[in-house]
Design an enzyme around this catalytic site. Structure first.
Site, PDB file in Angstrom:
ATOM      1  N   GLY A   1       0.859  -1.179   0.000  1.00  0.00           N
ATOM      2  CA  GLY A   1       0.000   0.000   0.000  1.00  0.00           C
ATOM      3  C   GLY A   1       0.894   1.227   0.000  1.00  0.00           C
ATOM      4  O   GLY A   1       2.048   1.172  -0.430  1.00  0.00           O
TER       5      GLY A   1
ATOM      6  N   ILE B   1       2.306   2.818   2.551  1.00  0.00           N
ATOM      7  CA  ILE B   1       3.507   2.709   3.397  1.00  0.00           C
ATOM      8  C   ILE B   1       4.515   1.765   2.736  1.00  0.00           C
ATOM      9  O   ILE B   1       5.714   2.066   2.666  1.00  0.00           O
ATOM     10  CB  ILE B   1       3.141   2.252   4.832  1.00  0.00           C
ATOM     11  CG1 ILE B   1       2.204   3.279   5.491  1.00  0.00           C
ATOM     12  CG2 ILE B   1       4.395   2.065   5.687  1.00  0.00           C
ATOM     13  CD1 ILE B   1       1.585   2.844   6.822  1.00  0.00           C
TER      14      ILE B   1
ATOM     15  N   ARG C   1      -2.680  -7.714  -2.798  1.00  0.00           N
ATOM     16  CA  ARG C   1      -3.914  -8.175  -3.444  1.00  0.00           C
ATOM     17  C   ARG C   1      -3.985  -7.696  -4.888  1.00  0.00           C
ATOM     18  O   ARG C   1      -4.447  -8.368  -5.777  1.00  0.00           O
ATOM     19  CB  ARG C   1      -5.134  -7.631  -2.684  1.00  0.00           C
ATOM     20  CG  ARG C   1      -5.622  -8.570  -1.610  1.00  0.00           C
ATOM     21  CD  ARG C   1      -6.766  -7.967  -0.880  1.00  0.00           C
ATOM     22  NE  ARG C   1      -6.476  -6.566  -0.549  1.00  0.00           N
ATOM     23  CZ  ARG C   1      -7.284  -5.752   0.091  1.00  0.00           C
ATOM     24  NH1 ARG C   1      -8.457  -6.154   0.459  1.00  0.00           N
ATOM     25  NH2 ARG C   1      -6.927  -4.511   0.369  1.00  0.00           N
ATOM     26  N   SER C   2      -3.534  -6.446  -5.116  1.00  0.00           N
ATOM     27  CA  SER C   2      -3.540  -5.918  -6.481  1.00  0.00           C
ATOM     28  C   SER C   2      -2.152  -5.384  -6.823  1.00  0.00           C
ATOM     29  O   SER C   2      -1.366  -5.091  -5.914  1.00  0.00           O
ATOM     30  CB  SER C   2      -4.583  -4.813  -6.600  1.00  0.00           C
ATOM     31  OG  SER C   2      -4.346  -3.867  -5.579  1.00  0.00           O
TER      32      SER C   2
ATOM     33  N   ALA D   1       2.973  -3.953  10.922  1.00  0.00           N
ATOM     34  CA  ALA D   1       1.556  -3.878  10.549  1.00  0.00           C
ATOM     35  C   ALA D   1       0.678  -4.131  11.778  1.00  0.00           C
ATOM     36  O   ALA D   1       0.359  -3.190  12.520  1.00  0.00           O
ATOM     37  CB  ALA D   1       1.285  -4.885   9.441  1.00  0.00           C
ATOM     38  N   ARG D   2       0.332  -5.373  12.006  1.00  0.00           N
ATOM     39  CA  ARG D   2      -0.424  -5.751  13.196  1.00  0.00           C
ATOM     40  C   ARG D   2       0.113  -7.092  13.692  1.00  0.00           C
ATOM     41  O   ARG D   2       0.421  -7.981  12.888  1.00  0.00           O
ATOM     42  CB  ARG D   2      -1.926  -5.892  12.885  1.00  0.00           C
ATOM     43  CG  ARG D   2      -2.657  -4.562  12.679  1.00  0.00           C
ATOM     44  CD  ARG D   2      -2.761  -3.748  13.964  1.00  0.00           C
ATOM     45  NE  ARG D   2      -3.464  -2.487  13.775  1.00  0.00           N
ATOM     46  CZ  ARG D   2      -2.883  -1.330  13.446  1.00  0.00           C
ATOM     47  NH1 ARG D   2      -1.586  -1.273  13.240  1.00  0.00           N
ATOM     48  NH2 ARG D   2      -3.600  -0.233  13.313  1.00  0.00           N
TER      49      ARG D   2
ATOM     50  N   GLU E   1      -1.461  -6.214  22.789  1.00  0.00           N
ATOM     51  CA  GLU E   1      -0.615  -5.103  23.276  1.00  0.00           C
ATOM     52  C   GLU E   1      -1.268  -4.455  24.490  1.00  0.00           C
ATOM     53  O   GLU E   1      -2.495  -4.368  24.535  1.00  0.00           O
ATOM     54  CB  GLU E   1      -0.433  -4.077  22.159  1.00  0.00           C
ATOM     55  CG  GLU E   1       0.297  -4.671  20.963  1.00  0.00           C
ATOM     56  CD  GLU E   1       0.407  -3.692  19.782  1.00  0.00           C
ATOM     57  OE1 GLU E   1      -0.127  -2.572  19.868  1.00  0.00           O
ATOM     58  OE2 GLU E   1       1.024  -4.070  18.776  1.00  0.00           O
TER      59      GLU E   1
ATOM     60  N   HIS F   1       4.962  -0.414  19.392  1.00  0.00           N
ATOM     61  CA  HIS F   1       3.999   0.110  18.405  1.00  0.00           C
ATOM     62  C   HIS F   1       4.133   1.626  18.208  1.00  0.00           C
ATOM     63  O   HIS F   1       3.212   2.383  18.532  1.00  0.00           O
ATOM     64  CB  HIS F   1       2.556  -0.261  18.793  1.00  0.00           C
ATOM     65  CG  HIS F   1       1.622  -0.265  17.619  1.00  0.00           C
ATOM     66  ND1 HIS F   1       0.522  -1.066  17.544  1.00  0.00           N
ATOM     67  CD2 HIS F   1       1.632   0.445  16.460  1.00  0.00           C
ATOM     68  CE1 HIS F   1      -0.115  -0.852  16.404  1.00  0.00           C
ATOM     69  NE2 HIS F   1       0.546   0.071  15.728  1.00  0.00           N
TER      70      HIS F   1
ATOM     71  N   GLY G   1       5.161   3.054  15.158  1.00  0.00           N
ATOM     72  CA  GLY G   1       5.357   3.294  13.722  1.00  0.00           C
ATOM     73  C   GLY G   1       5.157   4.742  13.294  1.00  0.00           C
ATOM     74  O   GLY G   1       5.980   5.323  12.586  1.00  0.00           O
TER      75      GLY G   1
HETATM   76  C1  DGY Z   1      -1.578   2.715  12.350  1.00  0.00           C
HETATM   77  O1  DGY Z   1      -1.810   3.917  12.254  1.00  0.00           O
HETATM   78  O2  DGY Z   1      -2.428   1.866  12.051  1.00  0.00           O
HETATM   79  C2  DGY Z   1      -0.223   2.296  12.781  1.00  0.00           C
HETATM   80  O3  DGY Z   1      -0.235   1.042  13.336  1.00  0.00           O
HETATM   81  C3  DGY Z   1       0.379   3.312  13.695  1.00  0.00           C
HETATM   82  O4  DGY Z   1       1.697   3.001  13.975  1.00  0.00           O
END
Ligand code: DGY
Length: 332
Positions: free
Chosen positions: A157, A159, A179-180, A238-239, A268, A287, A289
């Protein structure tokens, strides 16, 4: 006339929400580092017309059933897996997120995590601070090269694309799976689309940036780590739930992969006793990011603008449930 109520589920700096305060009654959970307890949230949503939520708040059916006056929920994150978007749409609630404003900052952190893990920067910092440095030696804290290696990005995507841009500066070969197809990344950055299997088996750095969905839950599991190179480094920004953490632990412990840089975890926060934190080949972050001061302020401001737009009958700038927009903004 009674002012509309906006409830914010975490303490945010007063000046960051000034534009909301000028028009609405703004109420806030008073703790900065502690999530709002579920019972308080259930109580507060009943009195609110709009919410600013955090990714740590589970906005599920029960919460949404209590939110009878809520028209908009602005989630302070680009990810929205903490919200039952489908049910919110059914209930006529607009769900907004914070894309774009955090893209560069999150990509910077992702690439920084990759570098820190590959070159053992955190381990080296601890080594010197603990007074263990006795002198130069040829293979002292030797890590892995980044330049000219292959980076495989899962989830290309916005990011992912900017991480790929960072990788071009290191003359890396860029593979991606999504996916695309992302033609921009292919044409401008020379990224090559490939299957998930090819990506995991040929990349030196496997970087996970895919959203958490029912399809991506535990995408990275025992079988996947087994297919990676033994020298591979896995990065997750990501997650956490995209990974089976027990399988990752085993893969790292048994040397099936060389290291991991993790900004996210399944549940978390985690405590110091978490098995992954006991491994020297893991770099772990809480977390962060998108956590630069400027970006977090921009994210808060975008949440405020989205709430103001919806509460004054205008279209929000960034919406997750486009169906809401089609239904409520017929004139657009
Ligand atoms: C979000 O914005 O979804 C990110 O995980 C933040 O770090």
């Amino acid at each position: 006339m009674k002012k509309l109520v906006v409830y914010v589920t975490r303490k945010l700096p007063d000046d960051s929400i000034q534009r909301l305060k000028s028009q609405f009654e703004v109420k806030m959970w008073p703790m900065e580092n502690e999530a709002i307890p579920r019972d308080v949230l259930l109580e507060e949503v009943q009195k609110a017309d709009a919410l600013i939520t955090m990714l740590s708040d589970q906005i599920d059916r029960q919460i949404l059933n209590h939110a009878s006056n809520v028209k908009v929920i602005a989630n302070l994150a680009v990810g929205f897996d903490n919200i039952d978007v489908h049910y919110a749409t059914e209930k006529g609630i607009a769900i907004c997120n914070t894309p774009d404003v955090l893209t560069d900052t999150t990509a910077d952190l992702t690439f920084g995590l990759l570098m820190a893990t590959a070159r053992r920067i955190v381990e080296a910092d601890q080594y010197i601070k603990k007074g263990q440095w006795r002198g130069w030696s040829p293979l002292l804290l030797a890590g892995q090269d980044i330049h000219h290696k292959t980076i495989g990005i899962v989830g290309m995507g916005k990011i992912g694309e900017v991480v790929a841009k960072r990788a071009t500066g290191f003359d890396m070969e860029i593979l991606y799976h999504n996916r695309s197809r992302n033609m921009n990344a292919e044409i401008k950055l020379g990224a090559q689309y490939c299957s998930f299997e090819e990506l995991i088996s040929t990349s030196d750095f496997v970087v996970c940036l895919t959203p958490l969905t029912s399809q991506t839950k535990e995408l990275f599991n025992k079988a996947v780590f087994k297919q990676m190179k033994r020298s591979a480094i896995f990065i997750n920004a990501a997650r956490g739930a995209v990974v089976n953490e027990a399988d990752l632990y085993e893969a790292l412990l048994s040397g099936e992969i060389a290291g991991a840089g993790l900004d996210v975890f399944e549940v978390e926060p985690i405590g110091a006793e978490h098995p992954l934190l006991t491994l020297p080949n893991v770099v772990a972050l809480p977390h962060i990011g998108s956590s630069s001061f400027d970006t977090r302020m921009n994210m808060i401001d975008l949440c405020c603008r989205n709430i103001m737009h919806v509460l004054t009958g205008e279209a929000p700038e960034t919406i997750v449930n486009k169906e809401w927009l089609l239904k409520h903004m017929k004139h657009l």
